[in-house]
Design an enzyme around this catalytic site. Sequence first.
Site, short mmCIF file in Angstrom:
data_model
loop_
_atom_site.label_atom_id
_atom_site.label_comp_id
_atom_site.label_asym_id
_atom_site.label_seq_id
_atom_site.Cartn_x
_atom_site.Cartn_y
_atom_site.Cartn_z
N HIS A 144 -21.88 -28.68 -34.20
CA HIS A 144 -22.28 -29.19 -32.89
C HIS A 144 -21.53 -30.48 -32.51
O HIS A 144 -20.78 -30.52 -31.55
CB HIS A 144 -23.79 -29.45 -32.86
CG HIS A 144 -24.64 -28.28 -33.24
ND1 HIS A 144 -24.76 -27.15 -32.47
CD2 HIS A 144 -25.42 -28.08 -34.33
CE1 HIS A 144 -25.57 -26.29 -33.07
NE2 HIS A 144 -25.99 -26.83 -34.19
O1 RIB Z 1 -29.02 -29.84 -32.02
C1 RIB Z 1 -27.94 -30.31 -32.78
C2 RIB Z 1 -27.91 -31.81 -32.77
O2 RIB Z 1 -29.08 -32.32 -33.40
C3 RIB Z 1 -26.74 -32.39 -33.59
O3 RIB Z 1 -26.36 -33.62 -33.05
C4 RIB Z 1 -27.33 -32.60 -34.94
O4 RIB Z 1 -26.65 -33.64 -35.68
C5 RIB Z 1 -28.71 -33.04 -34.58
O5 RIB Z 1 -28.67 -34.43 -34.32
#
Ligand code: RIB
Length: 311
Positions: free
Chosen positions: A239
């Site tokens: 992500h």
């Molecule tokens: O949903 C994914 C996000 O939430 C990413 O930034 C992961 O590190 C968590 O913080």
Amino acid sequence: MKKIPVIIDCDPGCDDAIALLLAFASDRMDIKGVTVSAGNVNINNTTENARKLVGAFKPELKIAKGCEKPLFKTIVTAPEVHGESGLGSVRLPETDKKLEGITAIELIAEILKESEEKINIVITGPMTNIAVFLMVYPELKSKIEKFIIMGGSSIGGNVTPSAEFNIYVDAEAADIVFKSGVDIVLCPLDVTMKAFVTEKELGEIRNIGGLASEVAYGAIKTSLDFYKEFYQKSEVPMHDPCTIAYLLNSELFKGERVFLGTELKGEFTYGETIIDYRNKFGQEKNALVLTEIDRAGFITLIKKTVETLNK
Ligand code: RIB
Ligand code: CA
């Protein structure tokens, strides 16, 4: 080539760690500072993880601790995804790297005040620090080039049926950021779920060798184990690295400029992001929302990062 001035606000966090490695490895990135939020794990652990990552790969960088909880809610963390430490199986070397003696909010203000150019702010965790900064230093908003944010979703949530974690933890903070008037590039689950690493590619990253390879392998493997257990998937989305990848090479992505907002009042929909692809609300289009990624190019960037940092 002109360098890219950036502040990175993060909650490391396994995928945050990969995002930091991408930034550390690029000689085009002019990282002005790293600020730390509470999210994946508590603020002390996210801060320690960030301190050790900076100490290991970019010790000259300034780093400061931010808010320990959301604006109004109690903190929600995700140790089931990132482990109690926040970096799963990763063991970083000890370092004498010191935090700045000021808060994350003050460090952001110091950097923006000193800079003659506008600065990009990458946000890969809950947006509490940035919301507080905007409320305390509204006059410095004009020194921000854009926000590049990992968060939100129009394809369903990963915390509730509709809310993604970074928004859900502090939707009020996200609302302040979304309404700030600062231009936004959003990397929602719509695109980050397509930015996945396969087990084969993970093995190739491991085989590069060196500390960066160990860190990247351990961070991605921790996330992969979660995805295998909870989703029976053997491909793991990266992500947060999408934010840095966009800054380094926006050609890797496609997106649409739309209205972006978040729900604050919904009994079941708190933290849902409104990504108005069909302009149903007719509101100002405040964000470029990324929807597609050249995954092969993304994986190449991750491997090149590890090779560059290999030591
Ligand atoms: O949903 C994914 C996000 O939430 C990413 O930034 C992961 O590190 C968590 O913080
Ligand atoms: Ca994160």
